[in-house]
Design an enzyme around this catalytic site. Structure first.
Site, short mmCIF file in Angstrom:
data_model
loop_
_atom_site.label_atom_id
_atom_site.label_comp_id
_atom_site.label_asym_id
_atom_site.label_seq_id
_atom_site.Cartn_x
_atom_site.Cartn_y
_atom_site.Cartn_z
N HIS A 288 -16.25 8.15 -4.16
CA HIS A 288 -17.34 7.33 -4.41
C HIS A 288 -17.95 6.58 -3.36
CE1 HIS A 288 -15.36 3.19 -4.38
NE2 HIS A 288 -14.34 3.74 -4.79
N ASP A 300 -11.89 2.19 0.57
CA ASP A 300 -12.22 2.18 -0.70
C ASP A 300 -13.81 2.33 -0.67
OD1 ASP A 300 -12.49 2.09 -3.29
OD2 ASP A 300 -11.91 -0.03 -3.25
N GLU A 334 -19.10 3.09 -8.73
CA GLU A 334 -17.57 3.34 -9.13
C GLU A 334 -17.33 1.94 -9.19
OE1 GLU A 334 -13.17 2.90 -9.32
OE2 GLU A 334 -14.69 2.19 -7.81
N ASP A 362 -9.49 8.45 -4.38
CA ASP A 362 -9.99 7.05 -4.47
C ASP A 362 -9.00 6.17 -4.18
OD1 ASP A 362 -11.46 4.75 -4.62
OD2 ASP A 362 -11.52 4.81 -6.70
N HIS A 434 -10.88 -4.20 -1.24
CA HIS A 434 -12.03 -5.07 -1.96
C HIS A 434 -11.75 -6.43 -0.87
CE1 HIS A 434 -11.98 -3.40 -6.14
NE2 HIS A 434 -12.16 -2.70 -5.07
#
Length: 476
Positions: A288, A300, A334, A362, A434
């Site tokens: 993604h 990510d 995503e 992923d 994240h």
């Protein structure tokens, strides 16, 4: 002695030539070709260079942002340059914009006069906003949903903190995904449940390891008209608030000003390497393209996109042509909506039988150990030659599962398409996931090469299999 006439000699010579050519024409999945693909991938820096372009030149790529738009063009251009057939599939995506975010503990038992304490936090995707000048409310600390329900009388008018620690020991024991799933459940659903009980705000202890006062953002489920301010706080600040709460009541002044803007126009980037004798059948390999806005999304999922792109680059450099069409997809959205994956499925749901298999990477760029896939148990034996080839780089494990799809290809898997992903060691993946620390320097170039080797070998193998691996049946 049997006499042979000239015409018979011509026929005999032609027959021998055909036999000779047949004997020399190795099958597409022969050991030599698989070794050639593997070894070539291990010598190339193309994927790492593309990842550097994405992370260093563009940066964060949250859906609807200028960074996401730039990434679409960058990836499409790179794939055109290596000769892939590129299509941009339009997708409407959420457009959430982070605003001001700050918090202070303004009252607690034992607070010296004039003292307040800063709390480090980041708004969750989909969060509502406080008034421009913030709000002040008591903080209620809970450790699970049962405690939230038991204390519902205290929740109304309060800010709820879900203090659920990420289980580092579970992650170190090879179960990082399970540890993340437990914590992310509170991030995803906690603010909504708190809002339903009358909370004016919700905080979640950051879901991830390596407690260096880093916030781990992510999406939460809130809907228009019921959006309360919601944020991830660092593990250290969550523990501080929990300790102070044991002394007595705690009050926080919270300011979050994100905006949920109208949906934006964006695209899935689709790049095809057409098949030779079965071009209508498709093998997808993907990652993604979007990332959260706190950092550059190197793990990510920049690494996943770059490795998928490198599948076609590797095969092109070797002048290898697959029987089935290989389709690289850089999915959009995503992180906070999966609109790209769902949009592709909606457009192609009448063509699911033509989708032979789908791969998505992923889980970061850690050490690849092999691959996982949702094929029936009886099909596992057909992958033995691929496993043997990948064993040479320590990546020969085939972890068969009933469901193995990443988020974007999950609709395809539910429709019966066998799905795969690299099996990687992601023990430390959630240290960066994240967070502002998910940057290029965290990616080991050698491990990224191994991932390209695994993904290219697996994609090629699927695109050239003689066996029909059938449809998968995902438990509902």
């Amino acid at each position: 002695m049997k006499l042979v006439f000239p015409s018979q000699l011509t026929i005999l010579a032609s027959s021998l030539l055909i036999v000779s050519h047949t004997a020399l024409a190795a099958p597409a999945n022969d050991p030599a070709t698989l070794a050639q693909i593997r070894d070539s991938a291990m010598k190339q820096d193309w994927a790492y260079d593309r990842l550097a372009d994405m992370t260093d030149l563009i940066g964060p790529r949250l859906s609807g942002s200028a960074g996401a738009a730039a990434a679409v063009e960058q990836v499409a251009d790179a794939m055109r340059k290596i000769g892939a057939k590129v299509t941009l599939q339009p997708v409407k995506v959420p457009h959430w914009v982070r605003g001001e975010e700050k918090a202070q503990l303004v009252d607690y038992t034992g607070r010296p006069a004039g003292i307040t304490q800063k709390v480090v936090l980041s708004a969750l995707g989909g969060s509502g906003a406080t008034p421009a000048d913030g709000l002040t409310a008591p903080v209620i600390v809970v450790r699970d949903f049962d405690e939230l329900t038991a204390r519902k009388a205290e929740v109304k008018g309060a800010i709820v903190l879900f203090d659920v620690a990420f289980d580092d020991e579970m992650a170190k024991g090879g179960q990082a995904g399970r540890a993340y799933g437990r914590g992310s459940n509170y991030r995803t659903n906690g603010p909504r449940l708190a809002q339903e009980l009358g909370a004016v705000g919700a905080l979640v202890r950051s879901v991830g390891g390596a407690d260096f006062r880093l916030t781990h953002t992510g999406a939460t489920i809130l809907v228009d008209g019921k959006r309360i301010p919601a944020a991830a706080v660092t593990a250290e600040d969550a523990m501080l608030i929990a300790r102070l709460s044991k002394r007595g009541p705690v009050k926080m002044h919270l300011t979050l000003t994100p905006q949920n803007l109208p949906d934006a126009d964006s695209y899935n980037v689709i790049a095809d390497l057409p098949g030779t004798d079965k071009p209508e059948e498709v093998v997808i390999v993907s990652g993604h393209l979007d990332s959260w806005d706190l950092a550059t999304g190197a793990h990510d999922d920049g690494a996943g996109v770059a490795a998928a792109m490198a599948v076609i680059d590797t095969l092109k450099k070797l002048n290898l042509k697959p029987r089935r069409t290989i389709r690289v997809i850089a999915w959009m959205n995503e992180e906070n909506g999966t609109r790209g994956g769902r949009g592709y499925f909606d457009m192609n749901q009448q063509k699911m039988e033509q989708h032979f298999a789908a791969i998505e990477s992923d889980n970061g760029a850690g050490r690849p150990l092999g691959f996982m896939g949702s094929v029936r148990p009886s099909m596992v034996k057909y992958f033995a030659p691929l496993q043997k080839s990948l064993d040479q780089i320590g990546a020969g494990v085939f972890d068969r599962r009933d469901a193995a799809a990443g988020s974007d290809i999950a609709p395809l898997e539910r429709a019966g398409v066998p799905s795969f992903q690299p099996l990687v060691d992601f023990t430390t993946y959630f240290n960066y996931h994240h967070t502002p620390a998910d940057t290029l320097d965290k990616v080991d170039p050698v491990e990224l090469k191994r991932q390209v080797a695994v993904m290219t070998s697996l994609t090629w193998y699927l695109a050239n299999m003689d066996e029909n691996i059938g449809r998968t049946v995902v438990p509902q």
